[in-house]
Design an enzyme around this catalytic site. Structure first.
Site, mmCIF file in Angstrom:
data_model
loop_
_atom_site.group_PDB
_atom_site.id
_atom_site.type_symbol
_atom_site.label_atom_id
_atom_site.label_comp_id
_atom_site.label_asym_id
_atom_site.label_seq_id
_atom_site.Cartn_x
_atom_site.Cartn_y
_atom_site.Cartn_z
ATOM 1 N N HIS A 415 0.834 -1.208 0.000
ATOM 2 C CA HIS A 415 0.000 0.000 0.000
ATOM 3 C C HIS A 415 0.869 1.259 0.000
ATOM 4 C CE1 HIS A 415 -3.645 2.286 1.501
ATOM 5 N NE2 HIS A 415 -2.664 3.110 1.855
ATOM 6 N N GLU A 416 1.779 1.348 0.967
ATOM 7 C CA GLU A 416 2.597 2.559 1.084
ATOM 8 C C GLU A 416 3.541 2.730 -0.096
ATOM 9 O OE1 GLU A 416 1.745 4.747 3.056
ATOM 10 O OE2 GLU A 416 0.449 3.534 4.335
ATOM 11 N N HIS A 419 1.884 4.551 -2.876
ATOM 12 C CA HIS A 419 2.041 5.999 -2.733
ATOM 13 C C HIS A 419 3.421 6.437 -3.215
ATOM 14 C CE1 HIS A 419 -1.648 6.448 -0.552
ATOM 15 N NE2 HIS A 419 -1.243 5.790 0.517
ATOM 16 N N HIS A 422 3.766 6.449 -6.903
ATOM 17 C CA HIS A 422 3.014 7.579 -7.441
ATOM 18 C C HIS A 422 3.848 8.856 -7.336
ATOM 19 C CE1 HIS A 422 -1.348 9.387 -7.694
ATOM 20 N NE2 HIS A 422 -0.547 9.875 -8.616
#
Length: 632
Positions: A415-416, A419, A422
Site C-alpha cells: 500500500h505505502e 504511494h 506515485h
C-alpha cells in the site's frame, strides 16, 4: 494536494495508511539503536546532518524577501510574471524538502523535544512563506483574462504555470484582498494547533491503560499495541483490550472534544472568510471536486449496507459465534491459519505481485528496499501507523512502517509503496509545480497495489483455509476502506454541520453522534453486530479527522483502483499504459479528470457498484468453500 502554492508545502505527506498496523507492546520495546540500518530510512540523503538542515532552512528564510520584490509588478510583463512564479516555486521546493526532513526525524521518536522544536520552526517559516506570497493570487486576479492569455502564449516559461493560473481564475470569488490573504496566511500556525496537540497527546503523553491477558502477561495498550491485541484469538482478551482502550479514551472525552472542536472551528472560520456556503464546499473546491461525489458516496454505501451485513453474518458464521460483537471484528476469520512473513518474504511477494506493471516499476521498488527508503520496525515513541512522504522532490519518497510480520503488514508495505511509486514517477515526469498529486487520487495507487497483491497470493494458494484467510483479508480491506471510512466521512460531515448550525461540538455530543452512525452501519438494531457502549469513544482514536474531509477519499480511491486494477489484471495492455500514465501525471489536471483519463468516472455510481459486485463474488466463493467442508 492543492494547486494553490500557498499551502502546497503544508501538504507534503502523500498519504497515511487507513489502519495503524504495528507491533504488539512487547516488540515496541525494541530500542531504535538495536534495529539494523537496512531496516531504517536514511535521512542523510535529504540533509547530511541537522546542521545542514538548519543551514538550508536559514537560506530559505533569507530568500523569502525575493517573493515580495515582485509585488505590484506581476502585470508589467510576461517575463516578470514568469520570474515571480519561478522564484516562488523554487523557494517552495526547498521549503518542502526542509519540511520533510524534520517531519521524518520527529516521527522517529515523538518524545524527543529537539525534532519537535525543529518542526515548529518549519511551521513558522511556512507561515512566513504564505504571508510573503499572499499578494500573488489577488494581484493575478486583477490582470484581465485576455492579457493573461497573451502572457502565457508569448512566454514559454509560463507554460508550466498555465494550470495554476487558470485555477486561480476559477477560484476568483473566494480569493480575498492582499491584506486579508496575508491575515489568513499568518493564522497558519494557530490553525495547526488542534492537530499538533492531538498528535502529542495521543502518541507521547496519553496514559494508556495496561491489561492482564488470559496467559497472565500484562500489556500496555498504547495505540500500536491496541491495533494488534484487539485481534487476539481469545475472545475474552480482545473484549478486555477493546473495552479498556476505549474507556480510557473516554475518560479524556472533554479534552479530545476540545481539540476536535478547535479543528472544526478552524475550518469553519476559513470557509466563512473565503465566502463558502459550508466547510465541505471550501475543502472540495480546492481540487475542484463536486460535493455530490462526497454525498453520492455516503448515499451509495448506505444503500450497500446489506452487502456489508452479509459479510458480518459470514464472519459470525466462520467464527462460530451465537452473537457477533464489535470486539470480534478484528479477530482472524480462520483461527488455524497464521500468515506470517519475514521482511524479505514480504519483499519477494510484493515484487512478484506488482510485476505486471513492468520492469521499470519493479526496479524502483527494488531500490526502495535496497536503498533504505523504508523505516520498517517500531521503536519506543515512534509515530504509530504507516505513511509515505514524497515531498522531497529532488530525493525520493520515504515510507514509515510499524512491521509486525503478518499478512496485513505485508499488504501495508504494498500500500505505502503504491504511494511512493506515485510520488516517484510524478516527480520524475512532471516539473515541480505540477508534480504534487491531488489528495483525491492519493489512495488509488496504494489500494491498486493491494489488489494486485491479493490476486498474486490467491494464484499461489490452493489450501482452503489459507484461501479463506486471503479472501477474508480482501473483505477486511473493503470493510476498513469503503465502509469504515465512509462511516467516518458521514460522521465528519455531520460534525462540521453541527458547528455550522452553532451546535456544541463536545466530547459527549461527538460520542452520541458516532454511536448512532456506528450502530446503523453495523446493524446493531437488527442484531447483525452488537456495538457496545464504549465504542462511542472510538472517534477520538482517529487522527485523520484532523485532516479535514480526507477520509472519504480512501473509499473513493478504493473503488477507483478496483475498477482500474481489474482491467490491468485481465492483461489489458492499454489499461496498464493508462495506469502508468496516471501515476506519472502528478497534479497536471484536476483529480476527476485524471481518473477519467485512466478509465474511471468518479461522478457516477459505477466504481462503487463494481466494488460491491466483486465483494459479493468473493463472499460467494467463501461460502462455496464452507459448503464443501464436512459438517462438524
Amino acid at each position: 494536494m492543492r494547486t494553490n502554492i500557498r499551502v502546497r508545502h503544508l501538504g507534503i505527506v502523500a498519504a497515511a495508511a487507513a489502519a495503524a498496523l504495528t507491533l504488539p507492546a512487547a516488540a515496541q520495546e525494541r530500542d531504535r539503536a538495536q534495529v539494523a540500518d537496512r531496516y531504517k530510512w536514511n535521512l542523510t540523503e535529504i540533509y547530511p546532518s541537522a546542521d545542514a538542515w538548519r543551514a538550508a532552512k536559514e537560506r530559505v528564510q533569507k530568500e523569502l524577501p525575493k517573493i515580495g520584490a515582485f509585488k505590484g509588478k506581476l502585470s508589467s510583463s510576461p517575463a516578470t510574471l514568469a520570474e515571480a512564479l519561478d522564484t516562488l516555486y523554487a523557494i517552495d521546493k526547498e521549503l518542502s524538502r526542509a519540511f520533510v526532513y524534520v517531519g521524518l526525524l520527529a516521527d522517529q521518536d515523538t518524545r524527543e523535544s529537539g525534532p519537535q522544536g525543529m518542526r515548529e520552526e518549519m511551521v513558522q517559516l511556512g507561515a512566513a512563506f504564505s504571508a510573503e506570497s499572499s499578494y500573488i493570487e489577488p494581484e493575478i486576479l486583477k490582470v484581465p483574462k485576455a492579457t493573461l492569455e497573451k502572457f502565457i502564449a508569448s512566454e514559454p516559461r509560463l507554460k508550466v504555470h498555465r494550470f495554476y493560473l487558470e485555477d486561480i481564475a476559477r477560484r476568483a470569488t473566494h480569493t480575498l484582498s492582499d491584506s486579508e490573504e496575508r491575515i489568513l496566511a499568518a493564522a497558519g500556525p494557530l490553525a495547526g494547533a488542534p492537530s499538533n496537540v492531538y498528535n502529542i497527546l495521543s502518541n507521547a503523553d496519553f496514559p494508556y491503560p495496561s491489561v492482564t491477558l488470559s496467559d497472565g502477561k500484562t500489556a500496555k495498550l498504547d495505540a500500536a499495541a491496541f491495533s494488534v491485541l484487539r485481534g487476539l484469538p481469545n475472545r475474552a482478551d480482545r473484549q478486555k483490550v477493546m473495552s479498556s482502550f476505549f474507556q480510557s479514551l473516554g475518560s479524556f472525552s472533554r479534552t479530545f472534544g476540545t481539540t476536535m472542536n478547535g479543528d472544526v472551528q478552524k475550518v469553519l472560520f476559513f470557509a466563512k472568510a473565503r465566502k463558502y456556503p459550508s466547510s465541505l464546499e471550501m475543502v472540495l473546491d480546492s481540487p475542484n471536486i463536486p460535493t455530490t461525489v462526497y454525498t453520492r458516496l455516503i448515499d451509495g454505501v448506505n444503500r450497500s449496507l446489506p452487502s456489508f451485513h452479509r459479510y458480518l453474518k459470514l464472519r459470525k458464521r466462520m467464527m462460530g459465534l451465537d452473537e457477533l460483537h464489535y470486539y470480534d471484528l478484528y479477530a482472524p476469520l480462520v483461527g488455524s491459519v497464521d500468515l506470517s512473513y519475514t521482511p524479505e518474504e514480504a519483499q519477494k511477494h510484493v515484487l512478484a505481485a506488482l510485476a505486471p506493471l513492468g520492469t521499470e516499476y519493479t526496479s524502483v521498488l527494488q531500490r526502495a528496499f535496497n536503498e533504505r527508503w523504508v523505516d520498517l520496525f517500531p521503536n519506543p515513541g515512534k509515530r504509530s501507523g504507516a505513511y509515505s512522504n514524497g515531498g522531497a522532490y529532488d530525493v525520493h519518497p520515504y515510507v514509515l512502517m510499524n512491521y509486525n510480520g503478518k499478512y496485513d503488514d505485508m499488504s501495508t508495505i504494498a500500500h505505502e509503496l503504491g504511494h511512493s511509486m506515485h510520488s516517484y514517477f510524478s516527480n520524475k515526469t512532471q516539473p515541480y509545480p505540477l508534480a504534487g498529486y491531488p489528495t483525491f487520487v492519493a489512495e488509488v495507487a496504494s489500494t491498486f497495489n493491494e489488489s494486485l497483491l491479493i490476486d498474486h497470493m490467491l494464484k499461489t494458494i490452493k489450501d482452503d483455509d489459507t484461501r479463506l484467510t486471503v479472501l477474508g483479508n480482501y473483505l477486511e480491506g473493503i470493510k476498513g476502506t469503503v465502509f469504515r471510512q465512509t462511516q467516518f466521512a458521514e460522521f465528519e460531515l455531520k460534525m462540521h454541520e453541527m458547528a455550522q448550525k452553532g451546535q456544541p461540538v463536545t466530547g459527549d455530543a461527538l460520542a452520541k453522534l458516532y454511536m448512532e452512525i456506528t450502530k446503523r452501519y453495523y446493524g446493531h438494531d437488527q442484531g447483525v453486530s452488537i456495538v457496545d457502549d464504549y465504542i462511542a469513544h472510538e472517534w477520538s482514536y482517529v487522527p485523520h479527522f484532523y485532516r479535514d474531509f480526507y477520509v472519504f477519499q480512501y473509499a473513493t480511491s478504493f473503488t477507483a483502483s478496483s475498477a482500474l486494477a481489474a482491467k490491468v489484471k485481465s492483461g489489458d495492455e492499454g489499461a496498464k499504459k493508462r495506469y502508468l500514465a496516471f501515476i506519472s501525471s502528478g497534479g497536471s489536471k484536476y483529480p476527476i479528470d485524471l481518473l477519467k483519463e485512466a478509465g474511471v468516472d468518479m461522478t457516477t455510481d459505477e466504481p462503487l457498484d463494481l466494488t460491491m459486485k466483486e465483494m459479493n463474488r468473493v463472499m460467494d466463493e467463501m461460502e462455496a468453500i464452507l459448503a464443501r467442508r464436512p459438517r462438524k
